[in-house]
Scaffold this motif. Sequence first.
Motif, PDB file in Angstrom:
ATOM      1  N   ASN A 119       0.554  -1.271  -0.269  1.00  0.00           N
ATOM      2  CA  ASN A 119       0.293   0.389   0.311  1.00  0.00           C
ATOM      3  C   ASN A 119       0.999   1.483   0.089  1.00  0.00           C
ATOM      4  O   ASN A 119       0.548   2.296  -1.126  1.00  0.00           O
ATOM      5  CB  ASN A 119      -0.567  -0.068   1.445  1.00  0.00           C
ATOM      6  N   VAL A 120       2.250   1.081   0.723  1.00  0.00           N
ATOM      7  CA  VAL A 120       2.654   2.683   0.530  1.00  0.00           C
ATOM      8  C   VAL A 120       4.420   2.428   0.227  1.00  0.00           C
ATOM      9  O   VAL A 120       4.011   3.083  -0.819  1.00  0.00           O
ATOM     10  CB  VAL A 120       2.991   2.774   1.897  1.00  0.00           C
ATOM     11  N   ASP A 121       4.749   1.143   0.052  1.00  0.00           N
ATOM     12  CA  ASP A 121       6.164   0.988  -0.732  1.00  0.00           C
ATOM     13  C   ASP A 121       5.842   0.932  -1.714  1.00  0.00           C
ATOM     14  O   ASP A 121       6.780   1.951  -2.494  1.00  0.00           O
ATOM     15  CB  ASP A 121       7.005  -0.532  -0.027  1.00  0.00           C
ATOM     16  N   GLY A 122       4.993   0.870  -2.470  1.00  0.00           N
ATOM     17  CA  GLY A 122       5.053   0.348  -4.077  1.00  0.00           C
ATOM     18  C   GLY A 122       5.051   1.553  -4.788  1.00  0.00           C
ATOM     19  O   GLY A 122       5.082   2.034  -6.006  1.00  0.00           O
ATOM     20  N   ALA A 123       3.582   2.188  -4.391  1.00  0.00           N
ATOM     21  CA  ALA A 123       3.479   3.958  -4.139  1.00  0.00           C
ATOM     22  C   ALA A 123       4.631   4.844  -4.399  1.00  0.00           C
ATOM     23  O   ALA A 123       4.780   5.350  -5.168  1.00  0.00           O
ATOM     24  CB  ALA A 123       2.260   4.463  -4.046  1.00  0.00           C
ATOM     25  N   ASN A 144      -3.127   8.261  -6.254  1.00  0.00           N
ATOM     26  CA  ASN A 144      -2.696   7.471  -5.738  1.00  0.00           C
ATOM     27  C   ASN A 144      -4.290   6.968  -5.252  1.00  0.00           C
ATOM     28  O   ASN A 144      -5.327   7.494  -5.213  1.00  0.00           O
ATOM     29  CB  ASN A 144      -1.940   7.484  -4.608  1.00  0.00           C
ATOM     30  N   ILE A 145      -4.574   5.785  -5.177  1.00  0.00           N
ATOM     31  CA  ILE A 145      -5.541   4.899  -4.746  1.00  0.00           C
ATOM     32  C   ILE A 145      -5.965   4.491  -3.101  1.00  0.00           C
ATOM     33  O   ILE A 145      -4.842   3.977  -2.567  1.00  0.00           O
ATOM     34  CB  ILE A 145      -6.262   4.246  -5.144  1.00  0.00           C
ATOM     35  N   SER A 146      -6.239   5.203  -2.437  1.00  0.00           N
ATOM     36  CA  SER A 146      -6.250   5.537  -0.721  1.00  0.00           C
ATOM     37  C   SER A 146      -7.692   4.398  -0.368  1.00  0.00           C
ATOM     38  O   SER A 146      -8.122   3.787  -0.955  1.00  0.00           O
ATOM     39  CB  SER A 146      -6.218   6.480   0.198  1.00  0.00           C
ATOM     40  N   SER A 147      -8.080   4.658   0.574  1.00  0.00           N
ATOM     41  CA  SER A 147      -9.040   4.619   1.127  1.00  0.00           C
ATOM     42  C   SER A 147      -9.903   5.606   2.048  1.00  0.00           C
ATOM     43  O   SER A 147      -9.172   6.552   2.305  1.00  0.00           O
ATOM     44  CB  SER A 147      -9.055   3.114   1.365  1.00  0.00           C
ATOM     45  N   GLY A 148     -11.183   5.336   2.142  1.00  0.00           N
ATOM     46  CA  GLY A 148     -12.445   5.797   3.749  1.00  0.00           C
ATOM     47  C   GLY A 148     -11.077   5.772   4.720  1.00  0.00           C
ATOM     48  O   GLY A 148     -11.766   6.279   5.686  1.00  0.00           O
ATOM     49  N   ALA A 149     -10.801   3.923   4.477  1.00  0.00           N
ATOM     50  CA  ALA A 149      -9.680   3.993   5.585  1.00  0.00           C
ATOM     51  C   ALA A 149      -9.203   5.035   6.099  1.00  0.00           C
ATOM     52  O   ALA A 149      -8.487   4.645   7.547  1.00  0.00           O
ATOM     53  CB  ALA A 149      -9.131   2.869   5.912  1.00  0.00           C
ATOM     54  N   GLY A 150      -7.837   5.179   5.147  1.00  0.00           N
ATOM     55  CA  GLY A 150      -7.173   6.636   5.005  1.00  0.00           C
ATOM     56  C   GLY A 150      -7.454   7.521   6.138  1.00  0.00           C
ATOM     57  O   GLY A 150      -6.673   8.235   6.092  1.00  0.00           O
ATOM     58  N   LEU A 151      -8.523   7.820   6.111  1.00  0.00           N
ATOM     59  CA  LEU A 151      -9.098   9.594   6.596  1.00  0.00           C
ATOM     60  C   LEU A 151     -10.063   9.352   8.047  1.00  0.00           C
ATOM     61  O   LEU A 151     -10.298  10.104   8.060  1.00  0.00           O
ATOM     62  CB  LEU A 151     -10.153  10.292   5.433  1.00  0.00           C
ATOM     63  N   GLY A 152     -10.055   7.869   7.614  1.00  0.00           N
ATOM     64  CA  GLY A 152     -11.220   7.789   9.223  1.00  0.00           C
ATOM     65  C   GLY A 152     -10.589   6.168  10.008  1.00  0.00           C
ATOM     66  O   GLY A 152      -9.618   6.441  10.726  1.00  0.00           O
ATOM     67  N   ILE A 153     -11.433   5.778   9.885  1.00  0.00           N
ATOM     68  CA  ILE A 153     -10.946   4.032   9.892  1.00  0.00           C
ATOM     69  C   ILE A 153     -10.726   2.810   9.748  1.00  0.00           C
ATOM     70  O   ILE A 153     -12.249   3.056   8.806  1.00  0.00           O
ATOM     71  CB  ILE A 153     -11.460   3.953  12.266  1.00  0.00           C
ATOM     72  N   GLN A 168      -0.304   7.188   3.418  1.00  0.00           N
ATOM     73  CA  GLN A 168       0.277   7.168   1.153  1.00  0.00           C
ATOM     74  C   GLN A 168      -0.547   8.235   1.017  1.00  0.00           C
ATOM     75  O   GLN A 168      -0.918   9.422   0.471  1.00  0.00           O
ATOM     76  CB  GLN A 168      -1.117   6.095   0.661  1.00  0.00           C
ATOM     77  N   ILE A 169      -2.164   8.919   1.934  1.00  0.00           N
ATOM     78  CA  ILE A 169      -2.613  10.323   2.102  1.00  0.00           C
ATOM     79  C   ILE A 169      -1.272  11.434   1.590  1.00  0.00           C
ATOM     80  O   ILE A 169      -1.160  12.652   1.268  1.00  0.00           O
ATOM     81  CB  ILE A 169      -3.607  10.616   2.847  1.00  0.00           C
ATOM     82  N   GLY A 170      -0.614  11.086   3.111  1.00  0.00           N
ATOM     83  CA  GLY A 170       0.467  11.720   3.572  1.00  0.00           C
ATOM     84  C   GLY A 170       1.689  11.880   2.555  1.00  0.00           C
ATOM     85  O   GLY A 170       1.616  12.819   1.380  1.00  0.00           O
ATOM     86  N   LEU A 171       2.424  10.727   2.199  1.00  0.00           N
ATOM     87  CA  LEU A 171       3.160  10.318   0.592  1.00  0.00           C
ATOM     88  C   LEU A 171       2.032  11.666  -0.664  1.00  0.00           C
ATOM     89  O   LEU A 171       3.101  11.969  -1.209  1.00  0.00           O
ATOM     90  CB  LEU A 171       2.801   9.269   0.115  1.00  0.00           C
ATOM     91  N   THR A 172       1.117  11.715  -0.686  1.00  0.00           N
ATOM     92  CA  THR A 172       0.118  11.966  -1.962  1.00  0.00           C
ATOM     93  C   THR A 172       0.482  13.604  -1.749  1.00  0.00           C
ATOM     94  O   THR A 172       1.517  14.649  -2.724  1.00  0.00           O
ATOM     95  CB  THR A 172      -1.081  12.103  -2.105  1.00  0.00           C
TER      96      THR A 172
END
Length: 256
Positions: A119-123, A144-153, A168-172
């Motif tokens: 999820n992170v290393d690949g991006a 990048n394709i993250s998820s609602g999980a990256g914004l909450g739980i 991944q959102i932080g990397l973006t």
Amino acid sequence: MTAQRFAGQTVIVTGAAHGFGRAIAHAFAWEGANVWACDMNTEGLGETARLAHHDGLTLQTRAVDVGDSTAVAAFVAEAVAGTGRIDVLVNNAGGVRGQVGRPIEDISPADWQAIFAVNVDGAFFFAQAVAPHMKARTSGRIINISSGAGLGISLTGIQAYASAKAAQIGLTRQLAHELGAWGITVNNVAPGFVRSNPTTERQWESYGEEGQKKLLDGIALKRLGTSEDIANAVLFFASEQAGWITGQILSVDGGK
């Protein structure tokens, strides 16, 4: 016939064996792009290619472990050698690697790292590999394709998944500022729950009738989305219309 928005462009899509990745790869191919799709699931990747060819589309497919920086660099180099350019990178590879929610004391270091690797290393590795080619052309799109999980739980309860998607959102956001001077935009699509692959099908079934109703009741539009909904958001970020948008996270979740 509508003009193909990405004619002549080279697009890399990771995690293209099913679900979002397959829909994204096919959508770009329909729009005239030279699509290079990868995944470790060779059977699913073959089906992605077969379905594309059935519709008269062309895809290049390769088995690539996105957590292997050497393999990633080789794949990007092959795509550049074949087309002379990289215009769009879609970091879609991800998921939970077959894991289920467990108490934190039961999580091994290997379990934690496996989810971060995909999820992170690949991006990171793919962005690192395409950046020099995009800089040379002073243009490019990374989505990048993250998820609602990256914004909450995470609905799965998997600690590493929620953490990795947040990372991944932080990397973006960070890459958007680093690469913006070269005309490269970096954005993120955060899907809600979509029944898009065997893992999400099992998750949906595990909720039972009551849990499924509760999930739907929590969505403003009272229905689940589709993989095509996610692909549409990706195509927008990759288009000329999104040329002055970067570092953004677009929730595609039916409304929360």
